[in-house]
Motif scaffolding. Structure first.
Motif: not given
Ligand SMILES: Nc1ncnc2c1ncn2[C@@H]1O[C@H](COP(=O)(O)OP(=O)(O)OP(=O)(O)O)[C@@H](O)[C@H]1O
Ligand SMILES: [Mg+2]
Length: 295
Positions: A169-173, A202-204, A219-221, A252-254
């Motif tokens: 699952v991607d937390a999306s926004s 931020a989502e995390a 967790v991407k940053a 970028a996230g995708d």
């Protein structure tokens, strides 16, 4: 994590991605926005939708199937043809009208979005046959936001789990999570217990730790290291190689998700998956929207 003991080869695995398939209208401002009058800009039409972007980027790396919904209209036909041309096995329902997202990118790269998901929220059936042969099913959280798609995708995730298909699952926004309700989304994650949760910092922070005892959280940053939190409490940090001339972070996230999942589904190694995710993301940072070919 619950990895299959089977060693896979890239041509043996199938990555499934559900989610939105829409047209993006990307506005690159050439001067500051002035409310109530004109601002100089370049405007691009690009294929978009978080799920479709992941599928389009992943298809160059591993066999990939997209499950979604677009309108029975010319924009829908064009988006399906573009995805198929990228090598994606496209399974779509046709209903309503195809969605559009307007993205305003200012000179600093800051992004303001105006989403109209339209048909992307109207997916009311994922036939079991669409899950046949999948090794992993990836779901952007946008899919849970509303319309028939929300319940349809939850059912598909449960069916995937029953069939031993890994779930990501991607937390999306943060906007989407706040709109859904953070506690409600945590409860949904605890219930669905995905193998992987991809989130930006931020989502995390919003979701908090340990969404389920099964879930590895990636967790991407942005330019800072990606941190992988394993269910046993340990973590791994993977640095991000620098990218020059970043102009548009859209996708970028995708693209990260595509590179990460295409690697992970074959090698089942979190660290090399992050490296592949960073390489994939680097390709979209200088192009409009979720594209890789430059302006
Ligand atoms: N300034 C940057 N320099 C280098 N790489 C970057 C930069 N910004 C983003 N990336 C790459 O893109 C990946 C995902 O970016 P980010 O952390 O912004 O995720 P995200 O917020 O989910 O993205 P999106 O806004 O597309 O959903 C990063 O892990 C990194 O590989
Ligand atoms: Mg993201």
């Amino acid at each position: 994590m619950a990895a299959s003991p089977r060693l896979s080869r890239a041509e043996d695995v199938v990555l499934g991605v559900t989610g939105d398939l829409v047209e993006d209208v990307v506005v690159w401002l050439a001067e500051p926005l002035r409310h109530g009058t004109d601002a100089r800009a370049r405007v691009f039409r690009t294929p978009g939708g978080s799920g479709a972007n992941v599928a389009r980027f992943a298809a160059g790396l591993v066999p990939t199937r997209f499950l979604g919904c677009v309108g029975p209209d010319a924009p829908g036909d064009a988006l399906v043809a573009q995805l198929a041309a990228a090598g994606v096995d496209v399974r779509v329902q046709r209903a309503g009208r195809t969605g559009t997202v307007v993205l305003l990118i200012d000179e600093t790269g800051e992004r303001t979005m105006f989403p109209d998901r339209a048909a992307s929220a109207l997916l009311d059936d994922i036939p079991l046959a669409w899950l046949d042969g999948l090794d992993l099913l990836h779901v952007p959280a946008y899919s849970f936001e509303g319309g028939p798609t929300a319940a349809t995708v939850q059912t598909a995730v449960r069916q995937a789990r029953q069939r031993g298909i890994l779930v990501s699952v991607d937390a999306s926004s943060t906007g989407m999570l706040t709109h859904y309700g953070v506690d409600a989304f945590r409860a949904l994650l605890a219930d669905l217990a995905p193998d992987l949760l991809l989130a930006n910092a931020a989502e995390a922070a919003l979701l908090g730790p340990a969404v389920s005892p099964r879930t590895t959280i990636v967790v991407k940053a942005g330019a800072d290291p990606t941190v992988v939190h394993l269910p046993d409490g340990s973590s791994v940090e993977v640095p991000v190689p620098p990218v020059a001339d970043v102009r548009d972070l859209t996708g970028a996230g995708d693209a990260f998700a595509a590179g990460f999942l295409a690697s992970f589904v074959v090698r089942r190694d979190l660290e090399s998956a992050c490296v592949a995710g960073h390489a994939s993301a680097a390709r979209v940072l200088t192009s409009p929207g979720a594209t890789t070919d430059g302006p």
